[in-house]
Design a protein around this motif. Structure first.
Motif, PDB file in Angstrom:
ATOM      1  N   SER A 194      14.755  17.765 -11.789  1.00 43.85           N
ATOM      2  CA  SER A 194      14.653  18.113 -13.216  1.00 43.85           C
ATOM      3  C   SER A 194      13.246  18.519 -13.651  1.00 43.85           C
ATOM      4  N   ILE A 195      12.243  18.255 -12.813  1.00 42.18           N
ATOM      5  CA  ILE A 195      10.867  18.519 -13.272  1.00 42.18           C
ATOM      6  C   ILE A 195      10.253  19.693 -12.513  1.00 42.18           C
ATOM      7  N   ASP A 196       9.341  20.398 -13.190  1.00 40.80           N
ATOM      8  CA  ASP A 196       8.704  21.533 -12.520  1.00 40.80           C
ATOM      9  C   ASP A 196       7.507  21.101 -11.691  1.00 40.80           C
ATOM     10  N   LYS A 197       6.849  20.011 -12.112  1.00 45.38           N
ATOM     11  CA  LYS A 197       5.756  19.494 -11.277  1.00 45.38           C
ATOM     12  C   LYS A 197       5.482  18.040 -11.607  1.00 45.38           C
ATOM     13  N   LEU A 198       4.957  17.332 -10.623  1.00 44.95           N
ATOM     14  CA  LEU A 198       4.528  15.951 -10.829  1.00 44.95           C
ATOM     15  C   LEU A 198       3.135  15.844 -10.216  1.00 44.95           C
ATOM     16  N   LEU A 231       7.407  -0.098  -5.411  1.00 43.19           N
ATOM     17  CA  LEU A 231       7.231   1.042  -4.505  1.00 43.19           C
ATOM     18  C   LEU A 231       8.438   1.970  -4.640  1.00 43.19           C
ATOM     19  N   GLY A 232       9.617   1.353  -4.713  1.00 42.54           N
ATOM     20  CA  GLY A 232      10.840   2.059  -5.080  1.00 42.54           C
ATOM     21  C   GLY A 232      11.037   3.366  -4.337  1.00 42.54           C
ATOM     22  N   ASP A 233      11.173   4.450  -5.077  1.00 45.79           N
ATOM     23  CA  ASP A 233      11.489   5.767  -4.509  1.00 45.79           C
ATOM     24  C   ASP A 233      10.243   6.640  -4.349  1.00 45.79           C
ATOM     25  N   THR A 234       9.099   5.982  -4.181  1.00 45.52           N
ATOM     26  CA  THR A 234       7.824   6.704  -4.085  1.00 45.52           C
ATOM     27  C   THR A 234       7.833   7.766  -2.985  1.00 45.52           C
ATOM     28  N   GLU A 235       8.229   7.360  -1.781  1.00 50.50           N
ATOM     29  CA  GLU A 235       8.150   8.293  -0.654  1.00 50.50           C
ATOM     30  C   GLU A 235       9.026   9.517  -0.908  1.00 50.50           C
ATOM     31  N   TYR A 236      10.254   9.286  -1.341  1.00 49.91           N
ATOM     32  CA  TYR A 236      11.187  10.394  -1.587  1.00 49.91           C
ATOM     33  C   TYR A 236      10.638  11.347  -2.663  1.00 49.91           C
ATOM     34  N   ILE A 237      10.240  10.784  -3.793  1.00 48.78           N
ATOM     35  CA  ILE A 237       9.806  11.631  -4.914  1.00 48.78           C
ATOM     36  C   ILE A 237       8.496  12.344  -4.578  1.00 48.78           C
ATOM     37  N   ALA A 238       7.593  11.650  -3.885  1.00 48.43           N
ATOM     38  CA  ALA A 238       6.316  12.277  -3.504  1.00 48.43           C
ATOM     39  C   ALA A 238       6.557  13.476  -2.600  1.00 48.43           C
ATOM     40  N   THR A 240       8.279  16.417  -4.580  1.00 49.73           N
ATOM     41  CA  THR A 240       7.502  17.075  -5.637  1.00 49.73           C
ATOM     42  C   THR A 240       6.096  17.464  -5.194  1.00 49.73           C
ATOM     43  N   GLY A 241       5.618  16.888  -4.096  1.00 53.35           N
ATOM     44  CA  GLY A 241       4.237  17.135  -3.672  1.00 53.35           C
ATOM     45  C   GLY A 241       3.216  16.321  -4.452  1.00 53.35           C
ATOM     46  N   ALA A 242       3.699  15.363  -5.264  1.00 53.24           N
ATOM     47  CA  ALA A 242       2.771  14.521  -6.035  1.00 53.24           C
ATOM     48  C   ALA A 242       1.896  13.693  -5.102  1.00 53.24           C
ATOM     49  N   ARG A 243       0.668  13.452  -5.512  1.00 56.05           N
ATOM     50  CA  ARG A 243      -0.212  12.571  -4.753  1.00 56.05           C
ATOM     51  C   ARG A 243      -0.012  11.131  -5.222  1.00 56.05           C
ATOM     52  N   VAL A 244       0.039  10.217  -4.279  1.00 54.93           N
ATOM     53  CA  VAL A 244       0.253   8.810  -4.615  1.00 54.93           C
ATOM     54  C   VAL A 244      -1.092   8.099  -4.677  1.00 54.93           C
ATOM     55  N   ILE A 245      -1.363   7.458  -5.798  1.00 58.72           N
ATOM     56  CA  ILE A 245      -2.598   6.689  -5.956  1.00 58.72           C
ATOM     57  C   ILE A 245      -2.238   5.212  -5.782  1.00 58.72           C
ATOM     58  N   ALA A 246      -2.856   4.577  -4.783  1.00 60.23           N
ATOM     59  CA  ALA A 246      -2.507   3.183  -4.473  1.00 60.23           C
ATOM     60  C   ALA A 246      -3.709   2.474  -3.869  1.00 60.23           C
ATOM     61  N   ILE A 247      -3.607   1.163  -3.796  1.00 60.10           N
ATOM     62  CA  ILE A 247      -4.642   0.361  -3.155  1.00 60.10           C
ATOM     63  C   ILE A 247      -4.799   0.827  -1.698  1.00 60.10           C
ATOM     64  N   GLY A 276       3.486  10.530   5.946  1.00 57.07           N
ATOM     65  CA  GLY A 276       3.363  11.926   5.553  1.00 57.07           C
ATOM     66  C   GLY A 276       3.247  12.144   4.056  1.00 57.07           C
ATOM     67  N   VAL A 277       2.965  11.079   3.309  1.00 54.16           N
ATOM     68  CA  VAL A 277       2.789  11.191   1.858  1.00 54.16           C
ATOM     69  C   VAL A 277       1.319  11.505   1.573  1.00 54.16           C
ATOM     70  N   LYS A 278       1.078  12.407   0.607  1.00 55.36           N
ATOM     71  CA  LYS A 278      -0.306  12.712   0.204  1.00 55.36           C
ATOM     72  C   LYS A 278      -0.805  11.579  -0.688  1.00 55.36           C
ATOM     73  N   THR A 279      -1.964  11.049  -0.386  1.00 57.91           N
ATOM     74  CA  THR A 279      -2.416   9.870  -1.134  1.00 57.91           C
ATOM     75  C   THR A 279      -3.851  10.005  -1.631  1.00 57.91           C
ATOM     76  N   VAL A 280      -4.162   9.200  -2.644  1.00 58.38           N
ATOM     77  CA  VAL A 280      -5.535   8.931  -3.063  1.00 58.38           C
ATOM     78  C   VAL A 280      -5.676   7.424  -2.957  1.00 58.38           C
ATOM     79  N   ASP A 281      -6.574   6.936  -2.098  1.00 61.20           N
ATOM     80  CA  ASP A 281      -6.728   5.485  -2.011  1.00 61.20           C
ATOM     81  C   ASP A 281      -7.856   5.031  -2.925  1.00 61.20           C
ATOM     82  N   GLY A 282      -7.753   3.803  -3.373  1.00 63.07           N
ATOM     83  CA  GLY A 282      -8.793   3.246  -4.229  1.00 63.07           C
ATOM     84  C   GLY A 282      -8.758   1.742  -4.096  1.00 63.07           C
TER      85      GLY A 282
END
Ligand code: ZN
Length: 230
Positions: A47-51, A64-71, A74-81, A92-98
């Motif tokens: 339903s969305i054009d970008k995340l 954590l839920g459906d993070t891997e699937y949705i990422a 959509t190509g969204a970057r996951v920000i996590a510890i 294979g998920v694109k991430t930003v660690d912090g």
């Protein structure tokens, strides 16, 4: 105009103008397969054009839920510890660690991880303050009450606080009322309740107690509902 949409449990979608002036769409703790969710992860991704980002507060399945699937869809970057970001990166998920400490250097959104009093398997659980030009939102993650919430107010001054009220695994109503007294947001939105029997709670009781004691307004969002801000 910025907005916040609730999907039940601890899952929210934020839309706001980023620090770069462009519209941002961010999911937090996207367990869209939760029993209260109005939309499946598949339909949401379609339903969305970008995340832009998915923020995950900790690795319990209901967050954590459906993070891997949705990422991946959509190509969204996951920000996590850091430790959880490493695990997601292996899949294979694109991430930003912090980590907890100061602002995470993501140029187009304001984001800080805050402590959370809880458990997790990869790294420590966190809360998050995130936003852009219209608002800063504090998503507490799963947490008990802790006095440093006062510093979250003093340092990051979130306009809106998303707070668990279900008890058993997190703050219950009375602890969440105390959290509002420390955080002093303009708006508080209850979450993490009534998904399963052990976390049954009455959001109207939370609203009544908060509005008796503080000047914060409580907005109760039903799963699927959206609030505009300001
Ligand atoms: Zn948890």
């Amino acid at each position: 105009m910025a907005s916040i949409r609730y999907f039940g449990h601890a899952a929210f979608e934020l839309r706001f103008t980023g620090l770069d002036g462009r519209e941002k769409r961010v999911l937090i703790d996207p367990w869209l397969g939760n029993p209260l969710s109005p939309v499946s992860p598949e339909d949401y991704a379609k339903s969305i054009d970008k995340l832009d980002y998915i923020v995950v507060t900790h690795d319990h399945g209901d967050h954590l839920g459906d993070t891997e699937y949705i990422a991946k869809k959509t190509g969204a970057r996951v920000i996590a510890i850091y430790d959880l970001a490493v695990e997601l990166g292996k899949k294979g998920v694109k991430t930003v660690d912090g980590n907890i400490g100061g602002r995470i250097k993501v140029d187009d959104v304001y984001i800080v991880f805050t402590p959370a009093l809880h458990s997790s398997s990869h790294g420590v659980p966190v809360g998050v303050v995130i936003g852009g030009r219209e608002y800063r939102v504090y998503h507490a993650g799963d947490t008990g009450l802790f006095t440093e919430m006062q510093f979250i107010h003093e340092l990051y001054n979130p306009d809106i606080a998303l707070l668990p009220i279900g008890g058993h695994y997190t703050m219950g109503v009375d602890e969440a009322v105390k959290a509002v007294e420390l955080l002093r947001p303009k708006i508080a939105i209850p979450m993490h309740y009534n998904t399963f029997p052990p976390i049954k709670a009455d959001p109207e009781e939370f609203k009544k107690k908060v509005e008796e004691k503080t000047s914060t307004k409580v907005v109760i969002l039903k799963p699927g509902e959206e609030m505009s801000y300001p």
